[in-house]
Scaffold this active site. Sequence first.
Site, PDB file in Angstrom:
ATOM      1  N   GLY A 130      56.630  42.626  31.060  1.00  0.00           N
ATOM      2  CA  GLY A 130      56.985  43.007  32.435  1.00  0.00           C
ATOM      3  C   GLY A 130      55.887  43.797  33.120  1.00  0.00           C
ATOM      4  O   GLY A 130      56.150  44.604  34.009  1.00  0.00           O
ATOM      5  N   SER A 136      54.884  36.677  28.597  1.00  0.00           N
ATOM      6  CA  SER A 136      55.689  35.507  28.231  1.00  0.00           C
ATOM      7  C   SER A 136      54.825  34.267  28.036  1.00  0.00           C
ATOM      8  O   SER A 136      55.045  33.504  27.092  1.00  0.00           O
ATOM      9  CB  SER A 136      56.830  35.248  29.204  1.00  0.00           C
ATOM     10  OG  SER A 136      56.459  35.510  30.502  1.00  0.00           O
ATOM     11  N   ASP A 180      49.373  31.342  34.448  1.00  0.00           N
ATOM     12  CA  ASP A 180      49.425  32.192  33.256  1.00  0.00           C
ATOM     13  C   ASP A 180      49.240  31.385  31.972  1.00  0.00           C
ATOM     14  O   ASP A 180      48.472  31.760  31.087  1.00  0.00           O
ATOM     15  CB  ASP A 180      50.768  32.939  33.183  1.00  0.00           C
ATOM     16  CG  ASP A 180      51.023  33.739  34.450  1.00  0.00           C
ATOM     17  OD1 ASP A 180      50.113  33.838  35.286  1.00  0.00           O
ATOM     18  OD2 ASP A 180      52.143  34.267  34.591  1.00  0.00           O
TER      19      ASP A 180
HETATM   20  C1  GLA Z   1      53.491  35.082  37.729  1.00  0.00           C
HETATM   21  C2  GLA Z   1      53.625  33.578  37.542  1.00  0.00           C
HETATM   22  C3  GLA Z   1      52.324  32.850  37.942  1.00  0.00           C
HETATM   23  C4  GLA Z   1      51.852  33.283  39.321  1.00  0.00           C
HETATM   24  C5  GLA Z   1      51.842  34.809  39.444  1.00  0.00           C
HETATM   25  C6  GLA Z   1      51.522  35.260  40.838  1.00  0.00           C
HETATM   26  O1  GLA Z   1      52.556  35.613  36.836  1.00  0.00           O
HETATM   27  O2  GLA Z   1      53.928  33.260  36.214  1.00  0.00           O
HETATM   28  O3  GLA Z   1      52.520  31.461  37.884  1.00  0.00           O
HETATM   29  O4  GLA Z   1      52.625  32.695  40.322  1.00  0.00           O
HETATM   30  O5  GLA Z   1      53.088  35.378  39.060  1.00  0.00           O
HETATM   31  O6  GLA Z   1      50.254  34.860  41.207  1.00  0.00           O
END
Ligand code: GLA
Length: 393
Positions: A130, A136, A180
Amino acid sequence: MNNELIDRITDMFHKTFGKAPAHLVRAPGRVNLLGEHVDYNDGFVLPAAIDRATYIAFSPTSTSLSGLVAVDFNQQASFSPQTILSKTQADGSPLPEWAHYPAGVMWSLNENRLETRGMNAVFASNVPRGSGLSSSASVEMAFALAWQALSDWSLPPMQRALLGQRAENEYVGVNCGIMDQFASACGVENKLLLLDCRSLEWKTIPLPEDVSIVIADTTVRRKLTSGEYNKRRAACEEAVRLLQQDLPNIKSLRDVSMEDFNRLAKKLPEEVSKRARHVVEEIERSKQAEALLEIGDIQRFGEFMNQCHASLRDLYEVSSFELNAMASIAQSLNGCYGARLTGAGFGGCTANLVARKKAVEFTQELGLRYESETGLKPEIYITRASNGAELLT
Ligand code: GLA
């Protein structure tokens, strides 16, 4: 720190399963420097994998059942391709929340007709949960690689990233983009990654030698964010739908020029217009990032990071009191080129680009001033861009 974690999970594996694990994988978290909340709008992002990761010690079993020990939660769960559809364990009890990520990866691999052999596994992570550093995705990418290591199939890292994103979208229920999982799967040591989220083409960009990336954790964790996150995404989709009345050829906010947006923004409901303005402007900034880094204009690049923070605060409204304090103190300090919240927002960390020579002084000063302004003790460290998910044994 990473070696300690490896020792812990290896010991725990021994204690739980009575022998040494056959394999070890790691998959890192990420920090994003520019291109925030644009991945699901087909934009460009500029993340780097970091030197904090999820580690799994594992061995194959002779059944389809996977038994997992989550050291960070002090809990166990077991599931198989037969139980994951109902989000339950082998004994019929519900899967604990943390197990949705590995079970989601199993589900997503199976949906793509990729076998997931049973494994005994112990895992732990030093990517704080978080905190906007993609804990994740690092769990997902570590498990995808672990199952690959036990199977006949082998996928390129980007394909594993897409399957991880599918797990998160359809199994966990967060409508995230690809950034991510991409960064966690494809990271390259000492490099920033520039990804075109529409074509999925990407390249590495060297981080200038004389700058450091500093991560500053406000220590405030985001809560209940999947709802807010999904709402932001829905607002972007709504903007596209409404703008298509005048711009029938657009597929996403990526296709809307600044000029067209400025002309048409008044037709949008106020909130939708603010969200979309952030995206259109942020895509503009991130399009220029490569050229700026190439000519070494870190000053201007840092200004873009600062503008990005202001936009996430005022237009996208995903910042918080603590993130704003952390970013604005950093921006006022000597040697800081740019500072902004990183990741989805609502809590977590800022990313700071700082002159290497000043980085240590910067972390100390930022820590003291943040604590005196908020009463919270932050965690601030210089990070290294690292490789993506890899088998260690
Ligand atoms: C989270 C989501 C990503 C992206 C970011 C904001 O990390 O998993 O895919 O959208 O927020 O840029």
